[in-house]
Design an enzyme around this catalytic site. Structure first.
Site, PDB file in Angstrom:
ATOM      1  N   ASP A   1      -7.076   4.244  -4.392  1.00  0.00           N
ATOM      2  CA  ASP A   1      -7.369   4.203  -3.184  1.00  0.00           C
ATOM      3  C   ASP A   1      -8.300   5.435  -2.870  1.00  0.00           C
ATOM      4  O   ASP A   1      -8.542   6.410  -3.679  1.00  0.00           O
ATOM      5  CB  ASP A   1      -6.563   3.765  -2.002  1.00  0.00           C
ATOM      6  CG  ASP A   1      -7.410   3.460  -0.546  1.00  0.00           C
ATOM      7  OD1 ASP A   1      -7.728   2.197  -0.755  1.00  0.00           O
ATOM      8  OD2 ASP A   1      -7.395   4.288   0.105  1.00  0.00           O
TER       9      ASP A   1
ATOM     10  N   LYS B   1       0.714  -1.355   0.059  1.00  0.00           N
ATOM     11  CA  LYS B   1      -0.103  -0.046  -0.136  1.00  0.00           C
ATOM     12  C   LYS B   1       0.805   1.313  -0.145  1.00  0.00           C
ATOM     13  O   LYS B   1       1.995   1.284   0.470  1.00  0.00           O
ATOM     14  CB  LYS B   1      -0.834  -0.073   1.282  1.00  0.00           C
ATOM     15  CG  LYS B   1      -2.059   0.801   1.067  1.00  0.00           C
ATOM     16  CD  LYS B   1      -3.242   0.130   0.284  1.00  0.00           C
ATOM     17  CE  LYS B   1      -4.577   1.059   0.182  1.00  0.00           C
ATOM     18  NZ  LYS B   1      -5.679   0.303  -0.100  1.00  0.00           N
TER      19      LYS B   1
HETATM   20  P1  NDP Z   1     -13.081   7.974  -2.905  1.00  0.00           P
HETATM   21  O1  NDP Z   1     -11.880   9.019  -2.641  1.00  0.00           O
HETATM   22  O2  NDP Z   1     -13.520   7.690  -4.217  1.00  0.00           O
HETATM   23  O3  NDP Z   1     -14.170   8.281  -1.934  1.00  0.00           O
HETATM   24  C1  NDP Z   1     -13.914   8.466  -0.617  1.00  0.00           C
HETATM   25  C2  NDP Z   1     -15.284   8.674   0.082  1.00  0.00           C
HETATM   26  O4  NDP Z   1     -15.353   8.709   1.518  1.00  0.00           O
HETATM   27  C3  NDP Z   1     -15.730  10.159  -0.137  1.00  0.00           C
HETATM   28  O5  NDP Z   1     -17.050  10.285  -0.020  1.00  0.00           O
HETATM   29  C4  NDP Z   1     -14.840  11.071   0.832  1.00  0.00           C
HETATM   30  O6  NDP Z   1     -15.612  12.123   1.633  1.00  0.00           O
HETATM   31  C5  NDP Z   1     -15.231   9.776   2.189  1.00  0.00           C
HETATM   32  N1  NDP Z   1     -14.279  10.067   3.270  1.00  0.00           N
HETATM   33  C6  NDP Z   1     -12.825   9.788   3.057  1.00  0.00           C
HETATM   34  N2  NDP Z   1     -12.310  10.026   4.219  1.00  0.00           N
HETATM   35  C7  NDP Z   1     -13.133  10.308   5.051  1.00  0.00           C
HETATM   36  C8  NDP Z   1     -13.164  10.878   6.514  1.00  0.00           C
HETATM   37  N3  NDP Z   1     -11.832  10.684   7.036  1.00  0.00           N
HETATM   38  N4  NDP Z   1     -14.323  10.955   7.045  1.00  0.00           N
HETATM   39  C9  NDP Z   1     -15.471  10.933   6.338  1.00  0.00           C
HETATM   40  N5  NDP Z   1     -15.541  10.573   4.961  1.00  0.00           N
HETATM   41  C10 NDP Z   1     -14.376  10.542   4.480  1.00  0.00           C
HETATM   42  O7  NDP Z   1     -12.249   6.678  -2.292  1.00  0.00           O
HETATM   43  P2  NDP Z   1     -12.852   5.056  -2.352  1.00  0.00           P
HETATM   44  O8  NDP Z   1     -14.281   5.079  -2.555  1.00  0.00           O
HETATM   45  O9  NDP Z   1     -12.126   4.479  -3.472  1.00  0.00           O
HETATM   46  O10 NDP Z   1     -12.582   4.547  -1.048  1.00  0.00           O
HETATM   47  C11 NDP Z   1     -13.588   4.363   0.195  1.00  0.00           C
HETATM   48  C12 NDP Z   1     -13.142   3.074   1.013  1.00  0.00           C
HETATM   49  O11 NDP Z   1     -13.011   2.203   0.418  1.00  0.00           O
HETATM   50  C13 NDP Z   1     -11.660   3.380   1.559  1.00  0.00           C
HETATM   51  O12 NDP Z   1     -11.659   2.902   2.747  1.00  0.00           O
HETATM   52  C14 NDP Z   1     -10.750   2.587   0.810  1.00  0.00           C
HETATM   53  O13 NDP Z   1      -9.432   2.115   1.412  1.00  0.00           O
HETATM   54  C15 NDP Z   1     -11.662   1.164   0.560  1.00  0.00           C
HETATM   55  N6  NDP Z   1     -11.472   0.556  -0.713  1.00  0.00           N
HETATM   56  C16 NDP Z   1     -11.412   1.333  -1.881  1.00  0.00           C
HETATM   57  C17 NDP Z   1     -10.908   0.257  -2.959  1.00  0.00           C
HETATM   58  C18 NDP Z   1     -10.896   0.793  -4.501  1.00  0.00           C
HETATM   59  O14 NDP Z   1     -10.710  -0.054  -5.311  1.00  0.00           O
HETATM   60  N7  NDP Z   1     -11.093   2.138  -4.628  1.00  0.00           N
HETATM   61  C19 NDP Z   1     -10.973  -1.219  -2.836  1.00  0.00           C
HETATM   62  C20 NDP Z   1     -11.251  -1.505  -1.493  1.00  0.00           C
HETATM   63  C21 NDP Z   1     -11.530  -0.774  -0.478  1.00  0.00           C
HETATM   64  P3  NDP Z   1     -14.802  13.648   1.147  1.00  0.00           P
HETATM   65  O15 NDP Z   1     -15.053  13.658  -0.316  1.00  0.00           O
HETATM   66  O16 NDP Z   1     -15.756  14.446   2.071  1.00  0.00           O
HETATM   67  O17 NDP Z   1     -13.574  13.103   1.665  1.00  0.00           O
HETATM   68  O1  2IT Z   2      -7.671  -1.549  -0.677  1.00  0.00           O
HETATM   69  C1  2IT Z   2      -8.041  -1.810  -1.704  1.00  0.00           C
HETATM   70  O2  2IT Z   2      -8.022  -3.162  -1.988  1.00  0.00           O
HETATM   71  C2  2IT Z   2      -7.453  -1.211  -2.732  1.00  0.00           C
HETATM   72  N1  2IT Z   2      -7.532   0.158  -2.740  1.00  0.00           N
HETATM   73  C3  2IT Z   2      -7.429  -1.398  -4.386  1.00  0.00           C
HETATM   74  C4  2IT Z   2      -6.232  -2.193  -4.458  1.00  0.00           C
HETATM   75  C5  2IT Z   2      -5.853  -2.357  -5.927  1.00  0.00           C
HETATM   76  O3  2IT Z   2      -4.813  -2.825  -6.109  1.00  0.00           O
HETATM   77  O4  2IT Z   2      -6.662  -2.593  -6.744  1.00  0.00           O
END
Ligand code: NDP
Ligand code: 2IT
Length: 449
Positions: free
Chosen positions: A170, A130
């Site tokens: 992420d 990561k």
């Molecule tokens: P994005 O940046 O696309 O979206 C993040 C969302 O979460 C936004 O709505 C943001 O609001 C909110 N957010 C982020 N930080 C905070 C915080 N500290 N408090 C409150 N709200 C928060 O990210 P993703 O959708 O990609 O990721 C969301 C979650 O999913 C994370 O935990 C990530 O690790 C996990 N994840 C992502 C994967 C992927 O493929 N993208 C895969 C597996 C897990 P704001 O805009 O106001 O910050």
């Molecule tokens: O938390 C996760 O699994 C991710 N942000 C996706 C990682 C990836 O390599 O697609």
């Protein structure tokens, strides 16, 4: 009931705390895994003899670097970049990059540690890693984002590669950022090396379904948990926190499976729409205009925006936290259970505090932890790598079907492992043990490395 820490494992945990001071999210993630591994050492004393737990808790390599860049106003900015290459027993390090002001080593390490077991659960050949930066993309111009990504890659490029380490998105890192970073990697190395990053654009090496994969996969996982209970999404009221990549495609798949999502959020507050969230409007606001979720209530009469509100107060049957770590505490969990919630699927990484997890488990509701429920994103990244390796691209239906089968397999693996190790229905135990055993067996075969 959550299991208590085994007396042979507790000293290992104490040593992790002592060796990694101040990294509370990392301690939390390690604790959550280690407290479930006692029964594994009973069946597999060789894992203790060869110090598999101790080795897995120590990253193979940790890189911290300066990221200097010049902003739109000509001002010099300095951020900090990270890449933790945690474990490469099963394949090249694989995991996302997070750009958020809260990022520090402890967050990157918790995410990298989770990633090892998650990636093992996919059954695909990927190790765990990561990275990220304390850079805050919010309110930045496209030019600022590009210059930052270019500077970030000026250092990162020497550590990554299709057979070495394969970053992706992420929080704060999506298609736009991956594009800027890929362009810089290509320029520095003079290589069109598709497999070095995943989440690429569809017309230059990306895979269909990768954008949707984490959210779709999380909904598939919950669907499987509901099936075990002879139930389904049909007619269920659901709440999904966040409004980013994971939240958006979780909402889409829940709607396709017959559920109704009535609320989503961002870090400012939540929107509630009793008619069900209009996903097209959310996508317009978040993906195209990059505005705040509050804009939804300005456009929709049926909706209200609650500034600073707690989304978990909204009664629902299925809750899918899809924003960030520790967003559901013990009180929130108790409120969800009291209001009739029967299933939790974690789209985010470690979104529930240990107190919250205990509340869900004591209540006996279906609780799908992030490392299992959100594995669809990284699994589809591995499918993107496969397509890159054979210079091919698969259609949407085929790729989505692969994702569905992978999620069904992960669910079954966790379910059966939990039963085998004496904690039926406990997906935390199932996911941790199944992931740990896959990694440990590979490490054992490779000797002390
Ligand atoms: P994005 O940046 O696309 O979206 C993040 C969302 O979460 C936004 O709505 C943001 O609001 C909110 N957010 C982020 N930080 C905070 C915080 N500290 N408090 C409150 N709200 C928060 O990210 P993703 O959708 O990609 O990721 C969301 C979650 O999913 C994370 O935990 C990530 O690790 C996990 N994840 C992502 C994967 C992927 O493929 N993208 C895969 C597996 C897990 P704001 O805009 O106001 O910050
Ligand atoms: O938390 C996760 O699994 C991710 N942000 C996706 C990682 C990836 O390599 O697609």
């Amino acid at each position: 009931m959550s299991p208590a820490m085994d007396e042979k494992i507790d000293p290992i945990y104490q040593s992790v705390i002592a060796r990694n001071p101040g990294e509370k999210e990392f301690h939390q993630a390690v604790h959550e895994v280690l407290e479930t591994l006692g029964p594994v050492l009973v069946k597999h004393p060789e894992f203790a003899h060869y110090k598999l737990i101790e080795r897995i808790c120590e990253p193979e390599r940790q890189i911290i670097f300066r990221v200097p860049w010049v902003d739109t106003h000509g001002k010099v900015q300095i951020n900090r970049g990270f890449r933790v290459e945690f474990n490469s027993a099963l394949g090249p390090y694989k995991g996302g990059l997070r750009f958020h002001p809260s990022v520090y080593l402890g967050i990157v390490k918790f995410l990298g540690f989770e990633q090892i077991f998650k990636n093992a659960l996919t059954g695909l050949p990927i190790g765990g890693g990561k990275g990220g930066s304390d850079f805050d993309p919010k309110g930045k111009t496209d030019g600022d984002i590009m210059r930052f990504c270019q500077s970030f890659m000026m250092e990162l490029y020497r550590h990554i590669g299709e057979h070495t380490d394969v970053p992706a998105g992420d929080i704060g890192v999506g298609g736009r950022e991956i594009g800027f970073m890929f362009g810089t990697y290509k320029r520095i190395t003079n290589r069109w090396e598709a497999g070095v990053l995943t989440g690429k654009g569809l017309n230059w090496g990306g895979s269909l379904v990768r954008t949707e994969a984490t959210g779709y996969g999380a909904a598939f996982f919950v669907d499987e948990m509901l099936k075990v209970r002879k139930d389904s999404f049909d007619g269920k009221t659901c709440v999904v926190s966040g409004s980013g990549n994971v939240a958006i495609y979780t909402i889409e798949k829940i709607h396709q499976l017959g559920g109704k999502v009535v609320a989503c959020s961002d870090s400012g507050g939540y929107i509630y729409d009793k008619n069900g969230i209009d996903l097209e409007l959310v996508q317009q606001i978040k993906e195209i205009e990059r505005r705040r979720i509050s804009a939804y209530a300005e456009e929709r009469k049926s909706a209200k925006y609650v500034d600073g509100g707690n989304i978990w107060e909204i009664p629902c049957q299925v809750a899918m936290p899809s924003a960030t770590q520790n967003e559901i505490n013990g009180k929130d969990a108790a409120m969800l259970v009291k209001n009739g919630c029967i299933a939790i699927g974690e789209g985010a990484n470690m979104p529930t505090t240990p107190e919250g997890v205990k509340v869900f488990q004591d209540a006996g509701i279906a609780y799908g932890p992030g490392k299992a429920a959100n594995a669809g994103g990284v699994a589809t990244s591995a499918l993107e790598m496969q397509q890159n390796a054979i210079r091919d691209s698969w259609d949407f239906e085929y790729t989505e079907n692969r994702l569905r089968i992978i999620m069904q397999n992960i669910h079954r693996d966790c379910y059966e492992t939990a039963e085998e190790y004496g904690s039926p229905g406990n997906y935390v135990v199932g996911a941790n043990i199944a992931g740990f055993i896959k990694v440990s067996r590979a490490m054992l075969a490779m000797g002390v490395v």
